[in-house]
Design an enzyme around this catalytic site. Structure first.
Site, PDB file in Angstrom:
ATOM      1  N   PRO A  19       0.652  -1.225   0.082  1.00  0.00           N
ATOM      2  CA  PRO A  19       0.029   0.016   0.041  1.00  0.00           C
ATOM      3  C   PRO A  19       0.948   1.351  -0.105  1.00  0.00           C
ATOM      4  CG  PRO A  19       0.035  -0.776   2.116  1.00  0.00           C
ATOM      5  CD  PRO A  19       0.946  -1.962   1.280  1.00  0.00           C
ATOM      6  N   MET A  20       0.333   2.262  -0.937  1.00  0.00           N
ATOM      7  CA  MET A  20       1.317   3.724  -0.751  1.00  0.00           C
ATOM      8  C   MET A  20      -0.097   4.573  -0.856  1.00  0.00           C
ATOM      9  SD  MET A  20       4.249   2.469  -3.365  1.00  0.00           S
ATOM     10  CE  MET A  20       3.185   1.282  -4.498  1.00  0.00           C
ATOM     11  N   ALA A  21       0.029   5.574  -0.064  1.00  0.00           N
ATOM     12  CA  ALA A  21      -1.011   6.510  -0.218  1.00  0.00           C
ATOM     13  C   ALA A  21      -0.746   7.356  -1.437  1.00  0.00           C
ATOM     14  CB  ALA A  21      -0.554   7.546   0.955  1.00  0.00           C
ATOM     15  N   GLN A  27      -5.494  -2.280   3.596  1.00  0.00           N
ATOM     16  CA  GLN A  27      -4.478  -2.245   4.812  1.00  0.00           C
ATOM     17  C   GLN A  27      -5.347  -1.028   5.665  1.00  0.00           C
ATOM     18  OE1 GLN A  27      -0.945   0.424   5.073  1.00  0.00           O
ATOM     19  NE2 GLN A  27       0.020  -1.539   5.431  1.00  0.00           N
ATOM     20  N   CYS A  50       4.010   2.982   9.582  1.00  0.00           N
ATOM     21  CA  CYS A  50       3.853   4.166   9.281  1.00  0.00           C
ATOM     22  C   CYS A  50       4.806   5.384  10.107  1.00  0.00           C
ATOM     23  CB  CYS A  50       2.383   4.848   8.909  1.00  0.00           C
ATOM     24  SG  CYS A  50       2.361   6.527   8.144  1.00  0.00           S
ATOM     25  N   LYS A  80       2.081  -5.247   9.442  1.00  0.00           N
ATOM     26  CA  LYS A  80       3.252  -4.566   8.817  1.00  0.00           C
ATOM     27  C   LYS A  80       3.914  -3.511   9.874  1.00  0.00           C
ATOM     28  CE  LYS A  80       5.462  -1.426   5.402  1.00  0.00           C
ATOM     29  NZ  LYS A  80       5.054  -0.631   4.411  1.00  0.00           N
TER      30      LYS A  80
END
Length: 201
Positions: A29-31, A84, A119, A159
């Protein structure tokens, strides 16, 4: 035009509970990046599991319009769609997982749910979330427990990072807690939160 990359070395399938990811390639996942269009491109090149952008559980539970759009799976993601979640309250995380698994709020039942404890962004860690949360072991346990119980047969993974900094290492305890609470796997980002994305992983 669709193209598939042929790996030079075959990877064995990845097992996440009852879910088999083959090929064992997961789109992280990548914002602002892993939206439906980007996931479609990646799928055309042969990834095995596609994780949407990080979703805030509070916004999901409150049925925020933008959040509901972000978790919408496309028609061809039925067997490989993953969500996520980020949250700091066990009850809210549990409710968000219920909405995904039991109510189909994403348009399809996710094949997998990942919990973000990695994060490093200050606006997340200041609130005690992301990579700051594993320092609070009881809270971490309660969040993972709530998610796993609500997910039923949908595998839940976490994660995490090495820790907050070199003096606050959390990954071993986080991994043990996740295992004890029934998580299917742990993904480790090999940096501390204070490293952000610099240095050597």
């Amino acid at each position: 035009m669709t193209a598939t990359l042929e790996p030079t070395t075959a990877l064995p399938p990845l097992r996440l509970g009852a879910l088999t990811v083959d090929p064992a390639v997961v789109l992280a996942p990548m914002a602002g990046i892993t939206n439906p269009a980007f996931r479609t491109l990646c799928r055309e090149f042969g990834a095995g599991l596609y994780v949407c952008e990080m979703i805030t559980t509070r916004a999901l539970v409150e049925r925020n319009d933008k959040t509901l759009r972000m978790i919408r799976a496309t028609a061809d993601e039925k067997d490989a769609f993953s969500v996520q979640l980020y949250g700091v309250d066990p009850a809210t995380v549990g409710r968000a997982v219920e909405m995904l698994v039991d109510e189909g709020v994403a348009g399809t039942r996710p094949a997998h749910i990942d919990l973000n404890f990695g994060c490093p962004v200050p606006k997340v860690t200041r609130k005690g979330g992301g990579s700051a949360l594993p320092w609070h072991r009881v809270l971490l346990r309660d969040i993972v427990r709530a998610a796993v119980r609500a997910a039923g047969d949908v595998p839940v993974t976490i994660k995490t990072r090495i820790g907050i900094d070199a003096d606050h290492v959390t990954y071993l305890d986080a991994g043990r807690i996740a295992q004890d609470e029934g998580a299917a796997a742990v993904t480790l980002h090999g940096r501390t939160a204070d490293q952000l994305y610099s240095g050597t992983a």
